[in-house]
Design a protein around this motif. Structure first.
Motif, PDB file in Angstrom:
ATOM      1  N   VAL A   1       0.810  -1.214   0.000  1.00  0.00           N
ATOM      2  CA  VAL A   1       0.000   0.000   0.000  1.00  0.00           C
ATOM      3  C   VAL A   1       0.844   1.265   0.000  1.00  0.00           C
ATOM      4  CG1 VAL A   1      -0.268  -0.022   2.520  1.00  0.00           C
ATOM      5  CG2 VAL A   1      -1.955   1.149   1.100  1.00  0.00           C
ATOM      6  N   LEU A   2       1.944   1.282   0.760  1.00  0.00           N
ATOM      7  CA  LEU A   2       2.767   2.486   0.822  1.00  0.00           C
ATOM      8  C   LEU A   2       3.378   2.816  -0.532  1.00  0.00           C
ATOM      9  CD1 LEU A   2       4.628   1.995   4.229  1.00  0.00           C
ATOM     10  CD2 LEU A   2       2.566   3.331   3.753  1.00  0.00           C
ATOM     11  N   THR A   3       3.716   1.795  -1.289  1.00  0.00           N
ATOM     12  CA  THR A   3       4.293   2.029  -2.614  1.00  0.00           C
ATOM     13  C   THR A   3       3.257   2.598  -3.569  1.00  0.00           C
ATOM     14  OG1 THR A   3       5.890   0.244  -2.278  1.00  0.00           O
ATOM     15  CG2 THR A   3       5.494   0.933  -4.542  1.00  0.00           C
ATOM     16  N   HIS A   4       2.024   2.089  -3.510  1.00  0.00           N
ATOM     17  CA  HIS A   4       0.957   2.667  -4.342  1.00  0.00           C
ATOM     18  C   HIS A   4       0.730   4.128  -3.974  1.00  0.00           C
ATOM     19  CE1 HIS A   4      -0.420  -0.638  -6.806  1.00  0.00           C
ATOM     20  NE2 HIS A   4      -0.452  -1.448  -5.765  1.00  0.00           N
ATOM     21  N   ARG A   5       0.762   4.432  -2.672  1.00  0.00           N
ATOM     22  CA  ARG A   5       0.575   5.831  -2.261  1.00  0.00           C
ATOM     23  C   ARG A   5       1.697   6.706  -2.806  1.00  0.00           C
ATOM     24  NH1 ARG A   5      -0.789   4.683   4.097  1.00  0.00           N
ATOM     25  NH2 ARG A   5      -2.921   3.911   3.825  1.00  0.00           N
ATOM     26  N   ALA A   6       2.930   6.230  -2.674  1.00  0.00           N
ATOM     27  CA  ALA A   6       4.079   7.017  -3.132  1.00  0.00           C
ATOM     28  C   ALA A   6       4.025   7.252  -4.632  1.00  0.00           C
ATOM     29  CB  ALA A   6       5.383   6.317  -2.749  1.00  0.00           C
ATOM     30  N   LEU A   7       3.766   6.184  -5.403  1.00  0.00           N
ATOM     31  CA  LEU A   7       3.684   6.328  -6.860  1.00  0.00           C
ATOM     32  C   LEU A   7       2.494   7.191  -7.265  1.00  0.00           C
ATOM     33  CD1 LEU A   7       4.603   2.725  -8.051  1.00  0.00           C
ATOM     34  CD2 LEU A   7       5.856   4.819  -8.574  1.00  0.00           C
ATOM     35  N   GLY A   8       1.407   7.095  -6.503  1.00  0.00           N
ATOM     36  CA  GLY A   8       0.241   7.908  -6.822  1.00  0.00           C
ATOM     37  C   GLY A   8       0.525   9.393  -6.694  1.00  0.00           C
ATOM     38  N   VAL A   9       1.180   9.780  -5.614  1.00  0.00           N
ATOM     39  CA  VAL A   9       1.452  11.199  -5.413  1.00  0.00           C
ATOM     40  C   VAL A   9       2.579  11.670  -6.335  1.00  0.00           C
ATOM     41  CG1 VAL A   9       1.968  12.984  -3.712  1.00  0.00           C
ATOM     42  CG2 VAL A   9       0.590  11.020  -3.081  1.00  0.00           C
ATOM     43  N   MET A  10       3.562  10.807  -6.613  1.00  0.00           N
ATOM     44  CA  MET A  10       4.581  11.168  -7.600  1.00  0.00           C
ATOM     45  C   MET A  10       3.935  11.441  -8.957  1.00  0.00           C
ATOM     46  SD  MET A  10       7.718   8.517  -6.786  1.00  0.00           S
ATOM     47  CE  MET A  10       8.736   9.141  -8.155  1.00  0.00           C
ATOM     48  N   SER A  11       2.969  10.607  -9.332  1.00  0.00           N
ATOM     49  CA  SER A  11       2.278  10.793 -10.612  1.00  0.00           C
ATOM     50  C   SER A  11       1.443  12.060 -10.606  1.00  0.00           C
ATOM     51  CB  SER A  11       1.394   9.575 -10.911  1.00  0.00           C
ATOM     52  OG  SER A  11       2.169   8.391 -11.022  1.00  0.00           O
ATOM     53  N   LEU A  12       0.812  12.356  -9.480  1.00  0.00           N
ATOM     54  CA  LEU A  12       0.048  13.601  -9.358  1.00  0.00           C
ATOM     55  C   LEU A  12       0.967  14.798  -9.526  1.00  0.00           C
ATOM     56  CD1 LEU A  12      -2.433  15.293  -8.672  1.00  0.00           C
ATOM     57  CD2 LEU A  12      -2.004  14.832  -6.249  1.00  0.00           C
ATOM     58  N   GLN A  13       2.140  14.741  -8.914  1.00  0.00           N
ATOM     59  CA  GLN A  13       3.090  15.838  -9.017  1.00  0.00           C
ATOM     60  C   GLN A  13       3.547  16.029 -10.462  1.00  0.00           C
ATOM     61  OE1 GLN A  13       6.535  15.388  -6.525  1.00  0.00           O
ATOM     62  NE2 GLN A  13       7.102  17.537  -6.711  1.00  0.00           N
ATOM     63  N   ALA A  14       3.651  14.915 -11.210  1.00  0.00           N
ATOM     64  CA  ALA A  14       4.072  14.980 -12.609  1.00  0.00           C
ATOM     65  C   ALA A  14       2.892  15.244 -13.542  1.00  0.00           C
ATOM     66  CB  ALA A  14       4.762  13.676 -13.003  1.00  0.00           C
ATOM     67  N   ASN A  15       1.697  15.440 -12.971  1.00  0.00           N
ATOM     68  CA  ASN A  15       0.464  15.680 -13.720  1.00  0.00           C
ATOM     69  C   ASN A  15       0.072  14.485 -14.585  1.00  0.00           C
ATOM     70  OD1 ASN A  15      -1.630  17.599 -13.904  1.00  0.00           O
ATOM     71  ND2 ASN A  15      -1.015  18.136 -15.976  1.00  0.00           N
ATOM     72  N   GLU A  16       0.489  13.292 -14.184  1.00  0.00           N
ATOM     73  CA  GLU A  16       0.082  12.045 -14.841  1.00  0.00           C
ATOM     74  C   GLU A  16      -1.160  11.561 -14.101  1.00  0.00           C
ATOM     75  OE1 GLU A  16       3.615   9.802 -14.248  1.00  0.00           O
ATOM     76  OE2 GLU A  16       4.743  10.853 -15.815  1.00  0.00           O
ATOM     77  N   LEU A  17      -2.303  12.157 -14.427  1.00  0.00           N
ATOM     78  CA  LEU A  17      -3.482  12.041 -13.580  1.00  0.00           C
ATOM     79  C   LEU A  17      -4.118  10.658 -13.619  1.00  0.00           C
ATOM     80  CD1 LEU A  17      -5.084  15.545 -14.206  1.00  0.00           C
ATOM     81  CD2 LEU A  17      -3.481  14.830 -12.421  1.00  0.00           C
ATOM     82  N   GLU A  18      -4.127  10.010 -14.777  1.00  0.00           N
ATOM     83  CA  GLU A  18      -4.719   8.672 -14.838  1.00  0.00           C
ATOM     84  C   GLU A  18      -3.903   7.677 -14.016  1.00  0.00           C
ATOM     85  OE1 GLU A  18      -5.529   7.246 -18.730  1.00  0.00           O
ATOM     86  OE2 GLU A  18      -6.838   8.928 -19.269  1.00  0.00           O
ATOM     87  N   GLU A  19      -2.584   7.757 -14.129  1.00  0.00           N
ATOM     88  CA  GLU A  19      -1.730   6.863 -13.354  1.00  0.00           C
ATOM     89  C   GLU A  19      -1.855   7.167 -11.864  1.00  0.00           C
ATOM     90  OE1 GLU A  19       2.914   5.294 -13.113  1.00  0.00           O
ATOM     91  OE2 GLU A  19       2.284   6.645 -14.720  1.00  0.00           O
TER      92      GLU A  19
END
Length: 247
Positions: free
Chosen positions: A107-125
Motif C-alpha cells: 500500500v505504501l508504494t501505491h501511495r508514493a507512486l500515486g502522489v509522484m504521478s500527481l506531481q508529474a500531472n500524470e493524472l490517470e496513473e
C-alpha cells in the motif's frame, strides 16, 4: 539512543567486513553484513540523511545480489524513499516498480507512486495507484490526494465527495477544507452558467411569463479556480510525498 545504535551498527559493520576480508565469505557472513548495512540505512533515512542512506542500501543490495539473494520488499521501499528524497525520482520509481512486482498490494508504494504521478500531472496513473491504495487500506491523506486528482480534471462533484469523506473523519484537515471551498466555488459557477444560458432563459420565460427576471449571467472571462497543491506529507510515515506544483 540514536548515537548508541549508530555506534553499535558501525562496530558490527566493521567486524563483519574484517571477517570477510579474512576469508570468511560464507553466505551467512554476507547476510549478516547486508542486514547490518540495511539497519544503518534505515537509521540514516529516519534522520534525514538520504544520500548516505541510499549508499548503505546500495551496498546491502550489491552484497545480496552477489549471493543470489535480494533486499526485502520493505527495504526496497525505503530504498526508493531515500532515492526520492535524495533527488533521484526516476531511480525511486524504478525501485517502487520492483516492489510492486514482488508485492502488488504494497500500500505504501501505491501511495508514493500515486502522489509522484500527481506531481508529474500524470493524472490517470495517479488515480490508478491511489485508488488501489485506498482499496487496501483507507487513509484520509490518500483520499485527499484522490480529490486533488479529480479537481485537476475539473471533476469537481467527485472531488467534493472525496473531500467530505475526509472531513467526516477529520474535520480539521485544513488542506481538504481549502480544496473543498475551491470545488464548491467551481460547482456554483457552473450552475450559474447553466442557468444563464440562452436556452434556459427561454424555458424560464415559458413557465414564469415574460415579466420574469432573467438569471444574471456569469461575469465574462471568469475561469474556474485552480485547486491548491496538496500540503507536504511525510512519505516515510504514510506513503505520500510532496505533490507541489500546479497543473
Amino acid at each position: 539512543a540514536g548515537t548508541t545504535q549508530t555506534s553499535l551498527l558501525d562496530g558490527a559493520e566493521s567486524d563483519l567486513r574484517a571477517a570477510l576480508a579474512n576469508g570468511d565469505e560464507t553466505l551467512e557472513a554476507k547476510r549478516l553484513l547486508a542486514a547490518s548495512l540495511t539497519q544503518k540505512a534505515q537509521l540514516l533515512l529516519s534522520s534525514g540523511q538520504h544520500e548516505e542512506a541510499t549508499q548503505k542500501f546500495g551496498e546491502a543490495e550489491a552484497m545480496l545480489d552477489a549471493s543470489g539473494e535480494s533486499l526485502s520488499v520493505d527495504a526496497r521501499y525505503n530504498f526508493g524513499i531515500g532515492l526520492l528524497n535524495a533527488g533521484n525520482p526516476q531511480r525511486a520509481r524504478d525501485m517502487f516498480e520492483i516492489v510492486l512486482a514482488e508485492n502488488f498490494d504494497h500500500v505504501l508504494t501505491h501511495r508514493a507512486l500515486g502522489v509522484m504521478s500527481l506531481q508529474a500531472n500524470e493524472l490517470e496513473e495517479a488515480e490508478t495507484h491511489l485508488e488501489r491504495a485506498q482499496s487496501i487500506v483507507w487513509h484520509a491523506d490518500t483520499e485527499f490526494q484522490l480529490a486533488h486528482v479529480f479537481a485537476r480534471r475539473s471533476m469537481f462533484h467527485e472531488s467534493t465527495q472525496k473531500l467530505r469523506a475526509v472531513l467526516a473523519k477529520d474535520p480539521t484537515h485544513q488542506a481538504s477544507i481549502e480544496l473543498l471551498a475551491v470545488c464548491e466555488s467551481n460547482l456554483a459557477l457552473a450552475a450559474r452558467r447553466r442557468i444563464s444560458s440562452p436556452r434556459n432563459r427561454q424555458v424560464k420565460k415559458l413557465f414564469e411569463g415574460d415579466a420574469a427576471p432573467e438569471a444574471r449571467p456569469a461575469t465574462p472571462g471568469t475561469q474556474p479556480a485552480t485547486p491548491p497543491s496538496p500540503a507536504p506529507h511525510d512519505v516515510e510515515e504514510d506513503g505520500a510525498v510532496q505533490a507541489g506544483g500546479r497543473a
